[in-house]
Scaffold this active site. Structure first.
Site, PDB file in Angstrom:
ATOM      1  N   GLN A 100       0.852  -1.202   0.000  1.00 37.68           N
ATOM      2  CA  GLN A 100       0.000   0.000   0.000  1.00 37.68           C
ATOM      3  C   GLN A 100       0.889   1.254   0.000  1.00 37.68           C
ATOM      4  O   GLN A 100       0.389   2.364  -0.085  1.00 37.68           O
ATOM      5  CB  GLN A 100      -0.896   0.023   1.234  1.00 37.68           C
ATOM      6  N   HIS A 118      -1.404   1.382  -4.203  1.00 38.11           N
ATOM      7  CA  HIS A 118      -1.785   2.805  -4.109  1.00 38.11           C
ATOM      8  C   HIS A 118      -0.857   3.674  -4.943  1.00 38.11           C
ATOM      9  O   HIS A 118      -0.717   4.867  -4.697  1.00 38.11           O
ATOM     10  CB  HIS A 118      -1.762   3.272  -2.642  1.00 38.11           C
ATOM     11  N   CYS A 129      -4.613  16.602 -19.128  1.00 37.70           N
ATOM     12  CA  CYS A 129      -4.393  15.890 -20.405  1.00 37.70           C
ATOM     13  C   CYS A 129      -3.735  14.528 -20.216  1.00 37.70           C
ATOM     14  O   CYS A 129      -3.448  13.822 -21.191  1.00 37.70           O
ATOM     15  CB  CYS A 129      -3.527  16.753 -21.340  1.00 37.70           C
ATOM     16  N   CYS A 147       1.478  21.266 -16.042  1.00 32.13           N
ATOM     17  CA  CYS A 147       1.783  20.605 -17.319  1.00 32.13           C
ATOM     18  C   CYS A 147       1.979  21.682 -18.387  1.00 32.13           C
ATOM     19  O   CYS A 147       1.546  22.836 -18.214  1.00 32.13           O
ATOM     20  CB  CYS A 147       0.598  19.707 -17.676  1.00 32.13           C
ATOM     21  N   VAL A 214       1.066  -3.884  17.257  1.00 30.23           N
ATOM     22  CA  VAL A 214      -0.257  -3.796  17.909  1.00 30.23           C
ATOM     23  C   VAL A 214      -1.295  -4.533  17.066  1.00 30.23           C
ATOM     24  O   VAL A 214      -1.035  -4.921  15.932  1.00 30.23           O
ATOM     25  CB  VAL A 214      -0.701  -2.320  18.123  1.00 30.23           C
ATOM     26  N   ALA A 231       8.578  -4.905  12.289  1.00 30.00           N
ATOM     27  CA  ALA A 231       8.792  -5.667  11.051  1.00 30.00           C
ATOM     28  C   ALA A 231      10.261  -6.016  10.851  1.00 30.00           C
ATOM     29  O   ALA A 231      10.606  -7.149  10.483  1.00 30.00           O
ATOM     30  CB  ALA A 231       8.280  -4.855   9.868  1.00 30.00           C
TER      31      ALA A 231
END
Ligand code: APR
Length: 254
Positions: A100, A118, A129, A147, A214, A231
């Site tokens: 994500q 994502h 465009c 742009c 948690v 992790a």
């Protein structure tokens, strides 16, 4: 220790294990997550910064937050959790990482088969465009960047109120329905449709293993085994155990 052994055995026995990751896996790289204490949404109201209609209503304001995020992302390096998942892919155990996150740290950590649910920040496109610009081809002075057609440039990330990139959605949901193990790392599982992926996997008969200090919205209902650890530490441990178990089993083979 028992749970680490269970995780490692299940990973070694799996035929098609995949990982689903969220912002928590990049916290040890110095990127705050969204919903923990001090997370991004405690500093920026998501309703004002994370929705596509808010971006279009106040592009300069949202680009200020995006630039803050961009500074964090460009200074971040993959941590042990990213590199452990990259190694587990090299060992043929993790077949895909669905993330994500928009920080590209999985690719930089060695994972090859990565689905960015994502989107990412490596390129931008024109909101008018749809012309695409590489990140380093855009000047961010002044913001918002425009742009050549005069339209607003926006990163190739998914704002709330937008759909998931169809290719990412198809690949991730197909993999979730096919896997026999899903390793869920560092996500509160509070945002659909990403948070449906572990449910799709479980309904298809897969084991769901979770790493998060948690409880998340999966805990107790969808998750089979939950290691309540960071992790980097947990995946570093699991990688070592997997390597050890694999070398023992190959010794027994002779
Ligand atoms: N190791 C593992 N997990 C961690 C760590 C860590 N070191 N630090 C925090 N976490 C956990 C938190 O406990 C939390 O459950 O990571 C989770 C992060 O949850 P969120 O901040 O909600 O992030 P995420 O789940 O990725 O959000 C999903 O919401 O705002 C949108 O688009 C954004 O992709 C994001 C989506």
């Amino acid at each position: 220790m028992e749970k680490y052994r269970q995780f490692s055995e299940l990973l070694l026995q799996s035929r098609h294990a995949i990982a689903l990751t969220g912002a928590g896996i990049s916290v040890e790289s110095g990127i705050p997550d969204f919903r923990s204490k001090g997370g991004l949404w405690s500093r920026f109201d998501p309703r004002e910064y994370a929705y596509i209609d808010s971006f279009r209503a106040n592009p300069k304001k949202v680009w200020k937050m995006l630039m803050e995020m961009d500074v964090l992302l460009s200074g971040a390096r993959p941590n042990g959790a990213h590199t452990a998942l990259g190694e587990l892919e090299k060992l043929g155990i993790i077949k895909m990482v669905v993330t994500q996150n928009i920080d590209s740290l999985h690719q930089r950590g060695g994972s090859v088969n990565v689905v960015e649910f994502h989107g990412h920040f490596r390129s931008l496109h024109c909101d008018n465009c749809f012309r695409i610009y590489a990140r380093n081809a855009v000047s961010f002075e002044p913001i918002p960047p425009l742009c050549e057609c005069g339209g607003l440039l926006r990163p190739d990330i998914v704002f709330f109120g937008e759909g998931i990139p169809p290719d990412a959605y198809a690949r991730a949901t197909e993999a979730a329905g096919r896997c026999d193990l899903m390793l869920v790392v560092g996500t509160s599982a509070s945002v659909v449709p990403a948070s449906q992926l572990p449910r799709i996997a479980r309904r298809a008969g897969a084991r769901v293993l979770e790493i998060n200090p948690v409880e998340s919205e999966l805990s107790g209902m969808v998750t089979d085994i939950h290691i309540m650890e960071s992790a980097g530490k947990a995946l570093g441990h699991i990688l070592n155990l997997v390597r050890l178990m694999r070398s023992h089993s190959s010794e027994e083979a002779y």
